[in-house]
Write an enzyme that holds these catalytic residues in place. Structure first.
Site, PDB file in Angstrom:
ATOM      1  N   TYR A  39       0.885  -1.164   0.000  1.00  0.00           N
ATOM      2  CA  TYR A  39       0.000   0.000   0.000  1.00  0.00           C
ATOM      3  C   TYR A  39       0.919   1.208   0.000  1.00  0.00           C
ATOM      4  O   TYR A  39       1.658   1.433   0.950  1.00  0.00           O
ATOM      5  CB  TYR A  39      -0.897   0.012   1.245  1.00  0.00           C
ATOM      6  CG  TYR A  39      -2.073  -0.944   1.142  1.00  0.00           C
ATOM      7  CD1 TYR A  39      -3.318  -0.481   0.728  1.00  0.00           C
ATOM      8  CD2 TYR A  39      -1.921  -2.289   1.448  1.00  0.00           C
ATOM      9  CE1 TYR A  39      -4.388  -1.355   0.617  1.00  0.00           C
ATOM     10  CE2 TYR A  39      -2.990  -3.168   1.339  1.00  0.00           C
ATOM     11  CZ  TYR A  39      -4.219  -2.697   0.923  1.00  0.00           C
ATOM     12  OH  TYR A  39      -5.280  -3.548   0.808  1.00  0.00           O
ATOM     13  N   HIS A  90     -17.928  -1.622   2.393  1.00  0.00           N
ATOM     14  CA  HIS A  90     -16.612  -1.777   3.016  1.00  0.00           C
ATOM     15  C   HIS A  90     -16.638  -2.718   4.212  1.00  0.00           C
ATOM     16  O   HIS A  90     -17.420  -2.535   5.144  1.00  0.00           O
ATOM     17  CB  HIS A  90     -16.094  -0.406   3.473  1.00  0.00           C
ATOM     18  CG  HIS A  90     -14.775  -0.472   4.174  1.00  0.00           C
ATOM     19  ND1 HIS A  90     -13.610  -0.778   3.524  1.00  0.00           N
ATOM     20  CD2 HIS A  90     -14.437  -0.316   5.479  1.00  0.00           C
ATOM     21  CE1 HIS A  90     -12.609  -0.777   4.394  1.00  0.00           C
ATOM     22  NE2 HIS A  90     -13.088  -0.503   5.589  1.00  0.00           N
TER      23      HIS A  90
END
Lengths: 529, 529
Positions: free
Chosen positions: B172, B354
Site C-alpha cells: 500500500y 466496506h
C-alpha cells in the site's frame, strides 16, 4: 369429480384423468401447500358461455387467479362421454416455473372448484365464491409390484355394527370386538378398507388396535371415543394392527413378512376406531365400515414389528406460541440401536408419521458414523388429518450403531400459550411408527432434552429478562413454560437449547422395560442445523 | 485473454466477447461464488488435437468438469483474426439449470484457464493443473447514460511520482500532495484512473483522500503506508475524494451535483493511496499511476456528500471463530434521519461497501414505517479486494423518518479467536459509504449493540456453561470474547442477543458532534429474520 392418476418415475411426470360428471361452466383443479386456494397451482377449464378455455394458472396471496407464463398442465384430450366430460392432462413433478407447485413424496393437498356461471376471463373467477373442496392424497405412490398372496389366505372383517353416524362434524367412534376363542398365531399379509356404500365421503380414517395382553378381559364398548361412558381400560388397546386414511389404498406386507396376531401371549380383544367427518351434519346415516384383514396360518419367514421413533411424550419438549415453523427433533441413538438390534439389522418397509394438530412436516433420516445416509420417510406437507401407513419406495436397512433422527415442524400461530409435549390433543407429539422385520424386542427408541438443562434455561430466562417469573422447582414444567414472556430472545435461546443440550434416551424393550441407555450428549449432525 | 461484454436488461442477457490472443488447445471461462474452480459454471472450448468443441459445463466440489444437461452458454460466432480468436457467446442472467451461476448485481468473480495440451474429452481436463486466473468485475453495470460534462472543465492528475513498485506481493503506497495555493471551491464532476502503460495488472486499487482541515500542514510523505517512517498525522487524511478498483471504469457525478473540494474550510492536502498487487514479485518496475480528476468552477446545483452507514467501530460487535456466514447488522434509525435530514430528503446515487478481510456479503435496505421498501445496494459475492464506488441503478430518495439497515455477512472459518469490531486489519467493519446530494451535516449514522446487554450475555454464558471464565468488569471486551468457549449454544445465543438487544445509535453531525440520539430499542423488521 372423479380423479385417477398414473405416475411415471422414469419421466418424472404425472398423468391425471379427471371425470366431471355434471359440468356446467368449468372447473379448477390443482395443488397447494396445505389445501388453501391462495398461492395455489391450478389447471383451469372455463367457459364464457360461448367458448371453452383451458390453462395453467396460479393464485396469489389474495386468491386472485393469473395465467402462468409457462404452461405446465398440458391438456392431452377432452372427451365427452355419457357419464360426463373426461379431461386427460399431464404435469411434470418439477417445472421451472416459480409459480408452480413441486410434486414431492408424501402428502399432496389437491384442491378443486366448480364454476356454476360463465366467466368472461380467467381473472374474473372469484375463487372464494365458488363451490370448492380439498382432498389429501399421496400422489407419488411407490412403484411396488403387489406381493403374491398365499393360497390358504382367509379374511376377517373388523367393522362397525351398523351404527348411526352422529350428526356432528367430528366423531371418533370406538367399537370393541374380539378374535375367536383359541385363535392361534397368524400373519396378517394384507388389509383394505370396507366402506359402506354411500359413506365414502364421511369415513375419514380407521384404525384397528390390539389390546394389552396383561388384562384378561375388556368391556364391550360401542360408542364415541370421547364419551364419559367409555371405559378407562380401552386406553390399553394401542397396538396398531391396521390403519387406513381417506385417499389410501390396500396395504400389503412384503412377501417375507407378516404382522403376527392371535396365539399365546397376545390379547384376543381388538378396538376399532373410526373418525367420521360429517361437515354437512347429515342425520341418521347408518354405517358398517371397517377394515378387512387378510391373514394366513402358514407363517411367513419374519414377524413384522412396529418401532416408535421420535420424541418422548413429555412436557420438556415445548413449542412457543405464535411460531410459524418451530422444529423439534427426537433421536434414536447409536447406543440404543447397538444394544437392541440384531447384527444382521432390521428392514424398514413402511412408516406412519404422527403428530397432533400443530404438526406441519415430519422427516426421519438414517445416519451412520455421524453422516446422514438416507431419508427413511419425509412429508413436507404433512397433515395430522391424513395419517396413513405408507410403504417406503425402497426398504431401509438399519444396523446396530445406526441413528434414526426424526424432526417435526410445528405451527402455533393460532395459539397464545406454549404447546408442551404430551398425550392431550392440544399437547404435541413427534412420532414415526416404522414397520419393519424381523421383529425385535425394541418397541420404542425416542429422546427428550435433558431436564437439568431445561431448568438452566428457565433460570437463564429469568435472569436475562429481569422479570419476576416464578421458576420455583415446585411449579410444573407446563406452568413454567406458560409463564415465560415470549420475546424473540427467549424463543431463540429455547431453540439453541434444544439443539445444544444433552438428551435423555428412552430405549425400551416393551412398554415397561428399558434397555440400559439413558443420557447421551447430542450428536452433531448436518440435519440439526 | 481480453473480455468485453454487453448487458441487455430488457432481455436479461449478457453477450460476452472473448479475444484469445495466443490460443493453443482451448480455454475455460466462467463464474463462481468467490472465484474458486470448484462448484463453478464454465464455458469450455477444448481440442483433442484434431477437432474443437464448445460446451456449457460445471465443476463439482472436487473441481471435476461435467457437461451441463442444459446448454446455457450459447456460442454465437467463433472467428479467427490476425490478433487471435474471437468467441462471441451469450448467457441469460438466470437459467433453469441448478448447476448454473445466477448473474446478479454486485461483484461477479470471473475465472479463466488456458489449455496448453490437447485433451481427449471435457472430463479429462484437470482444472487444478492448468494455467488459470481470476478477475472480479461488476458484470451488470447500471444502464446510465453518461452525464453531460461542463464546457469549462479542467483536469488535475493525482499520480505517484515515478516510484519503484516494491518487489513484494502486497504494497500500500502513500503519497502526499497538495492543491494549488488559494485554490477556490470547485466541483469534481468525474474522475478516471491513469495507469502507467504495462502496469495494468499490478495496480489493484487507488484512493484520493482529503486531509482534515483542523491541521495547517501535513508532512510530504512518499512511501509504503505501513512503514514505520510514515508520519502519524497521515491518519487524518480520510475524507474520500475519489476511489477506483481494478475492473472499475470512470466515475461520473450526476449532472445536478458535484463533489466540493478547495476553498475555505477545507484542507489543501491530499493523500494518494495505491495498492500494488505484485504476485510475481517483479523487480524495479516504475509507476506513475493515479487518478485524474475532472472539475469545474461553475458549481452545480448541489454539493454531493458522503454518509457512513453500518456498524460503529467497536469491539461489542464480534464474530465467533469458525463461522461460515455470521451476520451483523447496523442501523441508521428513523430517529436519526428525522433529526438530521432535510424535509425534502436526500438522493443517494452511489455506494461503496466496506468490510475487512472476513466480509463476504453486504446489503443496505431502505425501510419506511417498519416495512422494507427497497434495496439501496447489495453484493452477495462481496470481496474486500474489490471495493469500488458503484453507481446505483436508480437514485434512492431518503426522507426524515426512514431507516437504513446495513447487513454484513462474515466468514471466520480460518480463525481460532473471535473477531471483534475495530480499525485493525484482523478486526472487522460493516460500512456502506453512500454518496448523495444535497450535502447535509449528517456524516455518520451507525449503531452497535447496547453494551449493558452484552454484559448480560457474558454473565449468562458464564453461568450456563458452568465454566470458570473470567468476566470481570476490568477485563476488556475483546479479552472477554476471546475467553468464551465457542460451543453451538454460546454462538446461537450471541446471534439471538444481536437480534434482540437494544442498540446504541451514533448519529453524528461531523467526526465529533453527535445529534442527540442515543439508545433505541431494536426495530423489528423483515430483514432481521
Amino acid at each position: 369429480l372423479e380423479l385417477s392418476w398414473n405416475v411415471s418415475y422414469p419421466q418424472q411426470v404425472v398423468h391425471f384423468q379427471l371425470l366431471a360428471k355434471k359440468l356446467k361452466f368449468g372447473l379448477l383443479f390443482g395443488m397447494s401447500d396445505r389445501g388453501e386456494f391462495e398461492n395455489a397451482d391450478l389447471a383451469v377449464l372455463w367457459s364464457d358461455g360461448h367458448r371453452s378455455y383451458f390453462g395453467d394458472a396460479w393464485s396469489d396471496a389474495k386468491g386472485q387467479l393469473h395465467m402462468d407464463s409457462q404452461q405446465d398442465y398440458q391438456l392431452l384430450t377432452a372427451r365427452k362421454a355419457p357419464e360426463g366430460l373426461y379431461l386427460l392432462f399431464r404435469r411434470a413433478f418439477s417445472t421451472c416455473d416459480p409459480k408452480d407447485y413441486l410434486i414431492e413424496d408424501g402428502t399432496v393437498h389437491l384442491i378443486y372448484g366448480i364454476l356454476e356461471k360463465p366467466v368472461p376471463s380467467l381473472q374474473a373467477i372469484n375463487t372464494s365464491a365458488i363451490h370448492r373442496g380439498l382432498q389429501r392424497v399421496q400422489l407419488l405412490k411407490p412403484n411396488i409390484t403387489v406381493p403374491k398372496l398365499p393360497s390358504d389366505m382367509d379374511t376377517m372383517e373388523i367393522t362397525a355394527p351398523d351404527i348411526v353416524i352422529p350428526s356432528q362434524e367430528t366423531t371418533y367412534w370406538c367399537y370393541m370386538t374380539e378374535l375367536p376363542e383359541h385363535f392361534p398365531k397368524h400373519h396378517i399379509v394384507m388389509y383394505e378398507p370396507v366402506i359402506t356404500a354411500g359413506n365414502e365421503a364421511l369415513v375419514h380414517h380407521m384404525e384397528v388396535f390390539q389390546c394389552a395382553a396383561e388384562f384378561d378381559t375388556f368391556p364391550h364398548y360401542n360408542g364415541p371415543c370421547d364419551s364419559k361412558m367409555k371405559p378407562e381400560r380401552l386406553n390399553y388397546c394401542r397396538h396398531v394392527l391396521a390403519a387406513w386414511a381417506m385417499g389410501a389404498q390396500a396395504f400389503y406386507y412384503p412377501e417375507e413378512a407378516g404382522l403376527a396376531f392371535g396365539g399365546q401371549g397376545s390379547s384376543k380383544y381388538l378396538r376399532l376406531e373410526i373418525h367420521y367427518h360429517n361437515p354437512l351434519v347429515i342425520k341418521g346415516r347408518r354405517d358398517s365400515s371397517g377394515i378387512r384383514l387378510y391373514y394366513t396360518g402358514t407363517l411367513r419367514r419374519h414377524d413384522a414389528g412396529i418401532l416408535e421413533l421420535g420424541l418422548v411424550y413429555t412436557p420438556v419438549m415445548a413449542i412457543p406460541p405464535g411460531e410459524d415453523s418451530f422444529i423439534l427433533t427426537g433421536y434414536c441413538t447409536d447406543k440404543c440401536t447397538q444394544l437392541a438390534l440384531p447384527a444382521a439389522g432390521i428392514r424398514i418397509f413402511a412408516s406412519q408419521l404422527h403428530t397432533h394438530l400443530a404438526g406441519r412436516a415430519v422427516v426421519t433420516v438414517l445416519a451412520r458414523d455421524g453422516r446422514e445416509l438416507q431419508v427413511v420417510n419425509a412429508d413436507s406437507h404433512y397433515s395430522p388429518h391424513f395419517q396413513e401407513i405408507r410403504m417406503l419406495k425402497e426398504i431401509v436397512a438399519v444396523f446396530p450403531g445406526d441413528e434414526l433422527i426424526t424432526t417435526c415442524t410445528y405451527n402455533t400461530e393460532d395459539r397464545s400459550q406454549a404447546t408442551v409435549g404430551g398425550f392431550g390433543i392440544m399437547e404435541e407429539m413427534c412420532v414415526n411408527y416404522v414397520h419393519y422385520y424381523p421383529q425385535t424386542q425394541l418397541e420404542l427408541c425416542k429422546s427428550a432434552v435433558d431436564p437439568g438443562y431445561l431448568h438452566r434455561y428457565f433460570s437463564l430466562v429469568n435472569r436475562f429478562n429481569d422479570e419476576e417469573v416464578c421458576m420455583c422447582p415446585q411449579v410444573s414444567i407446563p406452568q413454567q413454560f406458560h409463564s415465560i414472556p415470549w420475546n424473540t430472545f427467549n424463543r431463540d435461546v429455547l431453540k439453541s437449547l434444544y439443539s445444544f443440550a444433552p438428551i435423555s434416551m428412552h430405549c425400551n424393550k416393551s412398554s415397561a422395560v428399558r434397555f440400559p441407555v439413558r443420557t447421551a450428549s447430542q450428536p452433531e449432525l448436518p440435519s440439526q442445523t
